[in-house]
Design a protein around this motif. Structure first.
Motif, short mmCIF file in Angstrom:
data_model
loop_
_atom_site.label_atom_id
_atom_site.label_comp_id
_atom_site.label_asym_id
_atom_site.label_seq_id
_atom_site.Cartn_x
_atom_site.Cartn_y
_atom_site.Cartn_z
N LEU A 57 -3.29 -7.91 10.03
CA LEU A 57 -2.66 -7.13 10.65
C LEU A 57 -2.49 -6.02 9.95
O LEU A 57 -3.16 -4.68 10.15
CB LEU A 57 -2.28 -6.94 12.16
N VAL A 58 -1.98 -6.28 9.00
CA VAL A 58 -1.15 -5.49 8.24
C VAL A 58 -2.24 -5.05 6.71
O VAL A 58 -2.02 -3.94 6.88
CB VAL A 58 -0.15 -6.28 7.39
N LEU A 59 -2.77 -5.52 6.72
CA LEU A 59 -4.19 -5.69 5.61
C LEU A 59 -4.77 -4.31 6.50
O LEU A 59 -5.57 -3.19 5.87
CB LEU A 59 -4.92 -6.49 5.49
N PHE A 60 -5.11 -4.63 8.04
CA PHE A 60 -5.62 -4.23 8.44
C PHE A 60 -5.51 -2.43 8.58
O PHE A 60 -6.20 -1.50 7.98
CB PHE A 60 -6.22 -4.84 10.41
N GLY A 61 -4.09 -2.22 9.05
CA GLY A 61 -3.33 -1.45 9.57
C GLY A 61 -3.69 -0.65 7.20
O GLY A 61 -3.59 0.62 7.10
N SER A 62 -3.25 -1.09 6.11
CA SER A 62 -3.81 -0.38 5.26
C SER A 62 -4.98 -0.73 4.60
O SER A 62 -4.89 0.90 3.73
CB SER A 62 -3.00 -2.26 3.87
N VAL A 63 -6.11 -0.92 5.12
CA VAL A 63 -7.38 -0.23 5.07
C VAL A 63 -7.59 0.94 5.46
O VAL A 63 -8.27 1.92 5.00
CB VAL A 63 -8.37 -1.88 5.14
N ALA A 96 -12.55 -3.08 6.96
CA ALA A 96 -11.74 -2.34 7.84
C ALA A 96 -12.57 -3.50 8.96
O ALA A 96 -11.49 -3.75 10.30
CB ALA A 96 -10.88 -1.08 8.84
N PHE A 97 -13.88 -2.57 9.75
CA PHE A 97 -14.63 -3.24 10.84
C PHE A 97 -14.30 -4.72 11.12
O PHE A 97 -13.84 -5.30 11.93
CB PHE A 97 -16.24 -2.92 10.62
N LEU A 98 -14.77 -5.44 9.71
CA LEU A 98 -14.97 -6.70 9.90
C LEU A 98 -13.12 -6.92 10.17
O LEU A 98 -13.47 -8.10 11.30
CB LEU A 98 -15.14 -7.55 8.24
N MET A 99 -11.73 -6.66 9.83
CA MET A 99 -10.76 -7.54 9.85
C MET A 99 -10.86 -7.31 11.36
O MET A 99 -9.84 -7.57 12.44
CB MET A 99 -9.41 -6.92 9.04
N GLY A 100 -11.01 -5.99 12.18
CA GLY A 100 -10.49 -5.84 13.26
C GLY A 100 -11.65 -6.74 14.19
O GLY A 100 -11.20 -6.95 15.22
#
Length: 138
Positions: A57-63, A96-100
């Motif tokens: 989630l943190v990586l997603f926010g960073s991206v 971001a799409f893949l992490m989400g």
């Protein structure tokens, strides 16, 4: 660097999709998957899963923040993006799409596992109730 990361993310999405399909249909593999999920939710499993999810989630926010920065830089320069910004924007957007998607599918797997377990417990209780009713009624 990007290729390996995208391969990993696509692999995780594929594995989660197979798990969802296995939980969705009454195949013999479903019992195995439910047992494996039961085992993974015991002990330190939930703590590890929550830590991994929080990290993603943190990586997603960073991206997402990086993507917004690139978009803002392009709009400030008059709407013309150089090729480097376009490639970086596309990579960040895909990441971001893949992490989400991974986070969403993990929630779907968790709920499907919960409902599958509840369904098994309810069926077992109903079978016990029917057996006791037939013994007392006969």
């Amino acid at each position: 660097m990007f290729v390996e990361m995208f391969q990993l993310l696509f692999t995780i999405v594929s594995i989660e999709t197979v798990l969802i399909l296995t939980l969705g249909f009454g195949t013999p593999a479903r019992r195995v998957v439910v047992k494996l999920l039961d085992i993974s939710k015991q002990g330190r499993g939930p703590l590890v899963a929550k830590t991994v999810a929080a990290t993603m989630l943190v990586l997603f926010g960073s991206v997402m923040y990086s993507t917004i920065q690139i978009n803002t830089r392009v709009s400030e320069s008059g709407g013309v993006a150089n090729s480097t910004d376009q490639v970086m924007f596309a990579n960040r957007l895909l990441e971001a799409f893949l992490m989400g998607t991974i986070l969403f599918l993990a929630m779907v797997i968790d709920r499907m596992h919960y409902y599958t377990r509840e369904l098994q417990i309810t069926r077992r209780n109903l079978e016990i109730a029917v057996k006791t009713k037939s013994k007392t009624g006969a």
